[in-house]
Design a protein around this motif. Structure first.
Motif, short mmCIF file in Angstrom:
data_model
loop_
_atom_site.label_atom_id
_atom_site.label_comp_id
_atom_site.label_asym_id
_atom_site.label_seq_id
_atom_site.Cartn_x
_atom_site.Cartn_y
_atom_site.Cartn_z
N ASN A 93 -5.83 -2.08 10.05
CA ASN A 93 -5.03 -3.05 9.28
C ASN A 93 -5.01 -2.69 7.80
O ASN A 93 -3.99 -2.82 7.11
CB ASN A 93 -5.59 -4.46 9.47
N LEU A 94 -6.18 -2.22 7.30
CA LEU A 94 -6.26 -1.83 5.90
C LEU A 94 -5.36 -0.63 5.62
O LEU A 94 -4.66 -0.57 4.61
CB LEU A 94 -7.72 -1.49 5.54
N LYS A 95 -5.38 0.33 6.55
CA LYS A 95 -4.55 1.53 6.40
C LYS A 95 -3.07 1.14 6.40
O LYS A 95 -2.29 1.66 5.61
CB LYS A 95 -4.86 2.50 7.53
N THR A 96 -2.72 0.23 7.30
CA THR A 96 -1.33 -0.22 7.38
C THR A 96 -0.90 -0.91 6.09
O THR A 96 0.21 -0.73 5.60
CB THR A 96 -1.14 -1.17 8.57
N THR A 97 -1.82 -1.73 5.55
CA THR A 97 -1.52 -2.45 4.31
C THR A 97 -1.33 -1.48 3.14
O THR A 97 -0.39 -1.63 2.33
CB THR A 97 -2.67 -3.42 3.98
N VAL A 98 -2.19 -0.46 3.06
CA VAL A 98 -2.09 0.53 1.99
C VAL A 98 -0.78 1.30 2.08
O VAL A 98 -0.10 1.55 1.09
CB VAL A 98 -3.30 1.48 2.04
#
Length: 240
Positions: free
Chosen positions: A234-239
């Motif tokens: 999710n963090l990767k997607t947000t970045v």
């Protein structure tokens, strides 16, 4: 006297529960993984327990029980499969924070295979003894699954930490099997286990307990890792 088993459960869990909120330990933040693990494992062990109670492999002394039952088990026995895993998984969580890696994959494999060989040999020798055979063989199969199918890397740490846990284990199980009190809370059919005891505790109990805790840990750590993987994704997607 009727609250003896209930109090054993209470004093087993109260300190780990209170320290779960310690800012350096934060075990309460892993409850989302712990509760599914303890429910699934507890369900399997409660069913096993119900069957062996029905078969007369072991039983319970009404003198030390409240009288409340879940099926053919006293409610205290059902609570045992929550309180003991909570204390043990909490201890593993705490010690694992401060332990460096112990040994390597080769050492873990050797220790596991030696333990599995021991369990299978005695499980086969005492195959007519239901408690011995069932506990030893099922634990051996669980270890093989953890080592060669799941390929987990922390079995050596589990062995060491469980060795530490055997100290409170012998205190708790000692009370339940009749040490320091007039009669045992839990009695065993002498025809269904090896009749080797440490004090009043059947040797099989140590392996039964190890299987209970390992099964909890396998599910618990799988859910923790899955949660971390989802959070990282999710963090990767947000970045991005």
């Amino acid at each position: 006297m009727q609250y003896t088993y209930l109090l054993v459960n209470f004093f087993t869990i109260i300190v780990p529960f209170l320290f779960s909120f310690h800012p350096k330990l934060k075990f309460h933040k892993t409850w989302g993984a712990f509760f599914p693990a303890v429910f699934l494992t507890g369900l399997a062990f409660v069913l096993w327990d119900m069957l062996f109670t029905q078969m007369g492999v072991w039983g319970f002394n009404e003198r030390y029980l409240t009288g409340v039952k879940v099926g053919n088990l006293p409610v205290e026995e059902v609570l045992f499969f929550f309180c003991i895993p909570y204390a043990c998984v909490f201890t593993f969580h705490c010690l694992d924070l401060f332990l460096d890696k112990l040994g390597g994959p080769k050492m873990q494999k050797i220790i596991t295979l030696c333990l599995v060989a021991f369990l299978f040999i005695f499980g086969i020798i005492y195959f007519q003894r239901v408690y011995t055979a069932t506990t030893f063989i099922s634990f051996a199969l669980l270890l093989l699954y953890a080592q060669f199918v799941l390929k987990i890397s922390w079995l050596t740490r589990f062995y060491m930490i469980y060795g530490v846990l055997l100290i409170p284990f012998f205190l708790v199980n000692g009370v339940l099997t009749g040490s320091w009190i007039e009669e045992p809370v839990v009695w065993y059919n002498a025809e269904e286990f090896m009749n080797f005891r440490v004090g009043t505790i059947p040797v099989e109990d140590a392996f039964y307990g190890a299987e209970l805790i390992l099964m909890n840990l396998l599910i618990y750590r799988y859910l923790l890792n899955r949660k971390k993987a989802v959070a990282a994704s999710n963090l990767k997607t947000t970045v991005l």
